[in-house]
Design a protein around this motif. Sequence first.
Motif, mmCIF file in Angstrom:
data_model
loop_
_atom_site.group_PDB
_atom_site.id
_atom_site.type_symbol
_atom_site.label_atom_id
_atom_site.label_comp_id
_atom_site.label_asym_id
_atom_site.label_seq_id
_atom_site.Cartn_x
_atom_site.Cartn_y
_atom_site.Cartn_z
ATOM 1 N N THR A 1 3.102 -0.727 29.577
ATOM 2 C CA THR A 1 3.181 0.708 29.314
ATOM 3 C C THR A 1 2.033 1.762 29.209
ATOM 4 O OG1 THR A 1 2.891 0.254 26.803
ATOM 5 C CG2 THR A 1 5.156 0.114 27.642
ATOM 6 N N ARG A 2 1.930 2.902 29.048
ATOM 7 C CA ARG A 2 0.764 3.684 28.905
ATOM 8 C C ARG A 2 -0.126 3.316 27.643
ATOM 9 N NH1 ARG A 2 -1.228 8.491 26.858
ATOM 10 N NH2 ARG A 2 -2.382 9.657 28.154
ATOM 11 N N ASP A 3 0.706 3.209 26.477
ATOM 12 C CA ASP A 3 -0.156 2.630 25.374
ATOM 13 C C ASP A 3 -0.627 1.283 25.488
ATOM 14 O OD1 ASP A 3 0.551 5.318 24.254
ATOM 15 O OD2 ASP A 3 2.137 4.626 22.976
ATOM 16 N N GLY A 4 0.182 0.483 26.255
ATOM 17 C CA GLY A 4 -0.224 -1.002 26.372
ATOM 18 C C GLY A 4 -1.556 -0.965 27.171
ATOM 19 N N GLY A 5 -1.593 -0.050 28.307
ATOM 20 C CA GLY A 5 -3.008 -0.049 29.071
ATOM 21 C C GLY A 5 -4.183 0.364 28.482
ATOM 22 N N ARG A 6 -3.767 1.426 27.346
ATOM 23 C CA ARG A 6 -4.965 2.124 26.663
ATOM 24 C C ARG A 6 -5.373 1.262 25.676
ATOM 25 N NH1 ARG A 6 -4.849 8.351 24.673
ATOM 26 N NH2 ARG A 6 -7.211 8.064 23.850
ATOM 27 N N THR B 1 -0.512 10.083 42.233
ATOM 28 C CA THR B 1 -1.313 11.230 43.091
ATOM 29 C C THR B 1 -1.718 12.278 41.942
ATOM 30 O OG1 THR B 1 0.719 12.086 43.820
ATOM 31 C CG2 THR B 1 -0.736 10.382 45.205
ATOM 32 N N ASP B 2 -0.902 12.495 40.801
ATOM 33 C CA ASP B 2 -0.971 13.464 39.924
ATOM 34 C C ASP B 2 -2.111 13.070 38.762
ATOM 35 O OD1 ASP B 2 0.915 14.982 41.181
ATOM 36 O OD2 ASP B 2 2.265 14.348 40.190
ATOM 37 N N LEU B 3 -2.835 11.966 38.705
ATOM 38 C CA LEU B 3 -3.661 11.525 37.859
ATOM 39 C C LEU B 3 -4.860 12.096 37.944
ATOM 40 C CD1 LEU B 3 -2.379 8.036 37.064
ATOM 41 C CD2 LEU B 3 -2.215 10.024 35.452
ATOM 42 N N ALA B 4 -5.864 12.232 37.326
ATOM 43 C CA ALA B 4 -7.214 12.571 37.560
ATOM 44 C C ALA B 4 -8.334 11.668 37.022
ATOM 45 C CB ALA B 4 -7.294 14.067 36.863
ATOM 46 N N PRO B 5 -8.911 11.133 38.157
ATOM 47 C CA PRO B 5 -8.949 11.256 39.423
ATOM 48 C C PRO B 5 -7.327 10.511 39.991
ATOM 49 C CG PRO B 5 -10.299 9.469 39.027
ATOM 50 C CD PRO B 5 -10.063 10.063 37.711
ATOM 51 N N ALA B 6 -7.048 10.846 41.253
ATOM 52 C CA ALA B 6 -5.793 10.358 41.831
ATOM 53 C C ALA B 6 -6.040 8.837 41.783
ATOM 54 C CB ALA B 6 -5.735 10.764 43.379
ATOM 55 N N LEU B 7 -4.922 7.868 41.604
ATOM 56 C CA LEU B 7 -5.067 6.623 41.466
ATOM 57 C C LEU B 7 -4.905 5.538 42.440
ATOM 58 C CD1 LEU B 7 -5.156 4.151 39.151
ATOM 59 C CD2 LEU B 7 -2.784 4.372 39.214
ATOM 60 N N SER C 1 0.314 -2.276 36.626
ATOM 61 C CA SER C 1 1.106 -1.350 36.810
ATOM 62 C C SER C 1 0.608 -0.062 36.850
ATOM 63 C CB SER C 1 2.231 -1.523 35.864
ATOM 64 O OG SER C 1 2.154 -0.868 34.530
ATOM 65 N N ASP C 2 1.139 1.105 37.573
ATOM 66 C CA ASP C 2 0.578 2.209 37.385
ATOM 67 C C ASP C 2 0.572 2.930 36.084
ATOM 68 O OD1 ASP C 2 -0.259 2.182 40.179
ATOM 69 O OD2 ASP C 2 1.704 3.414 40.811
ATOM 70 N N ILE C 3 1.690 2.781 35.420
ATOM 71 C CA ILE C 3 1.738 3.337 34.071
ATOM 72 C C ILE C 3 0.763 2.836 32.999
ATOM 73 C CG2 ILE C 3 3.462 1.750 32.780
ATOM 74 C CD1 ILE C 3 3.664 5.739 32.989
ATOM 75 N N CYS C 4 0.482 1.580 33.087
ATOM 76 C CA CYS C 4 -0.585 1.030 32.345
ATOM 77 C C CYS C 4 -2.139 1.710 32.719
ATOM 78 C CB CYS C 4 -0.734 -0.423 32.737
ATOM 79 S SG CYS C 4 0.048 -1.535 31.466
ATOM 80 N N ALA C 5 -2.190 1.770 34.037
ATOM 81 C CA ALA C 5 -3.446 2.476 34.637
ATOM 82 C C ALA C 5 -3.574 3.836 34.038
ATOM 83 C CB ALA C 5 -3.397 2.355 36.249
ATOM 84 N N ALA C 6 -2.556 4.527 33.910
ATOM 85 C CA ALA C 6 -2.769 5.954 33.198
ATOM 86 C C ALA C 6 -2.970 5.877 31.843
ATOM 87 C CB ALA C 6 -1.329 6.536 33.124
ATOM 88 N N ALA D 1 -12.156 -6.328 35.282
ATOM 89 C CA ALA D 1 -11.250 -6.694 34.174
ATOM 90 C C ALA D 1 -9.867 -6.358 34.756
ATOM 91 C CB ALA D 1 -11.578 -5.713 32.927
ATOM 92 N N VAL D 2 -8.750 -7.378 34.385
ATOM 93 C CA VAL D 2 -7.525 -7.005 34.670
ATOM 94 C C VAL D 2 -6.577 -7.108 33.514
ATOM 95 C CG1 VAL D 2 -5.531 -8.322 35.994
ATOM 96 C CG2 VAL D 2 -7.832 -8.929 36.455
ATOM 97 N N VAL D 3 -5.922 -5.814 33.574
ATOM 98 C CA VAL D 3 -4.847 -5.446 32.395
ATOM 99 C C VAL D 3 -3.443 -6.027 33.024
ATOM 100 C CG1 VAL D 3 -3.741 -3.896 30.861
ATOM 101 C CG2 VAL D 3 -6.139 -3.714 31.493
ATOM 102 N N THR D 4 -2.893 -7.224 32.424
ATOM 103 C CA THR D 4 -1.676 -7.349 32.994
ATOM 104 C C THR D 4 -0.518 -7.582 32.062
ATOM 105 O OG1 THR D 4 -0.580 -9.240 34.232
ATOM 106 C CG2 THR D 4 -2.271 -9.925 32.361
ATOM 107 N N GLY D 5 0.922 -7.808 32.501
ATOM 108 C CA GLY D 5 1.781 -7.581 31.210
ATOM 109 C C GLY D 5 2.162 -8.989 30.638
ATOM 110 N N PRO D 6 3.128 -8.858 29.869
ATOM 111 C CA PRO D 6 3.353 -10.295 28.937
ATOM 112 C C PRO D 6 3.427 -11.338 29.704
ATOM 113 C CG PRO D 6 4.903 -8.616 28.569
ATOM 114 C CD PRO D 6 3.822 -7.886 29.568
ATOM 115 N N GLU D 7 3.159 -12.469 29.149
ATOM 116 C CA GLU D 7 3.433 -13.744 30.121
ATOM 117 C C GLU D 7 5.062 -13.880 30.414
ATOM 118 O OE1 GLU D 7 0.589 -17.385 29.046
ATOM 119 O OE2 GLU D 7 0.796 -16.201 26.962
ATOM 120 N N ARG D 8 6.013 -13.364 29.449
ATOM 121 C CA ARG D 8 7.341 -13.667 29.757
ATOM 122 C C ARG D 8 7.729 -13.095 31.079
ATOM 123 N NH1 ARG D 8 7.188 -9.446 25.985
ATOM 124 N NH2 ARG D 8 8.237 -7.691 26.750
ATOM 125 N N MET D 9 6.950 -11.988 31.676
ATOM 126 C CA MET D 9 7.454 -11.433 32.642
ATOM 127 C C MET D 9 6.985 -11.961 33.921
ATOM 128 S SD MET D 9 6.792 -7.453 31.387
ATOM 129 C CE MET D 9 7.418 -6.720 33.031
#
Length: 350
Positions: free
Chosen positions: A228-233, A297-303, A263-268, A188-196
């Motif tokens: 964003t974090r909310d977007g990834g969630r 590296t601070d996420l659990a588990p490390a990303l 993006s890492d923030i999405c992954a969070a 599964a791939v979480v990607t950003g908006p098409e405009r980017m």
Amino acid sequence: MAVTLGDVARHAGVSLATASRVLNGSARTVTEELSAKVRASADALGYLPNAPAQALARATGATIGVLLHDVADPYFGAIARGVGDAAARAGLLSLVTSTDGDPERELHAIRMLHAQRVRAIVLAGSGYTDPDAGRRIDEALAAYRDQGGIVTAITDHGPGYGTVLPDNRGGAAELTTALLGLGHRRIAVVTGPERMRVAQERLEGVLEAAAAAGLGGEEVLVERAEFTRDGGRAAVARILDRADRADRAGGAGVRPSVVVALSDICAAGVLAELRERGIAVPEEISVAGFDDIPLATDLAPALSTVRLPLADMGAEAVRLALDPAAGSGDGRQVLVAAEVVLRASTAQAP
């Protein structure tokens, strides 16, 4: 119709910024050969220099404008730090403006920075895939460069700009290949908006590597979200809910074995949603990101992620803008390698 500086630049076969440096008296150096070509074109076309433009070109502005999508995003924060440090070493101030990925806000910010006579503008956000938005932004930047301003970009914003070019596509392809090597065959791939443009480049890298390994559309699920974090969630929630509904209906609702958030923030956000649902990472589902922000590296588990030297990229954009030996950025590209870093959030496919 009056002859413009753009007419002279096209006639001489040089950039607007180069023509401006010659005709508006900028302190930035231009070779004798180019200077002669520009002056010959100006004479042939009957160009009359613009006095306000000459004043701006000779000005020694002490500010570099930085345009980015979201200063709260650690990705952009790290780049802004690199820009600010490099500007400070040059005795300059960096002025950071967030546009929230909105082309209209970016256009307004460019015009405001132009009016403030900043020495250079660094475009640190993604370019836009919408041709109309891109054209209008390019026109505003051309007007700024027409008066001696310098523009450099991080990621591809089209030809003519000095560009720090991270290998988004290649990094995403290498990450996908590494995950395939762990046995993952449902991604599964979480990607950003098409405009980017950055989101598109990274997605293309994933799809190219997956296709090369023989995976089809049913095995690579693409979900769009804001970076964003909310977007990834929210994106991974939609993916899991669809799989669960298909299971209850007796269909093939197999969950992905790995979620690649581009993006890492999405992954969070992905990790937070999986944790709330009681889904073990990486035992049940692996997760990977992109950028290697300090938080990774601070996420659990490390990303697991793709590492880009974000602060160095910001500093390099400033160097391109200020270093006469680099042609003040005109059209030059500095390629930045991406490195796959596997950590505890990924494991062999279950």
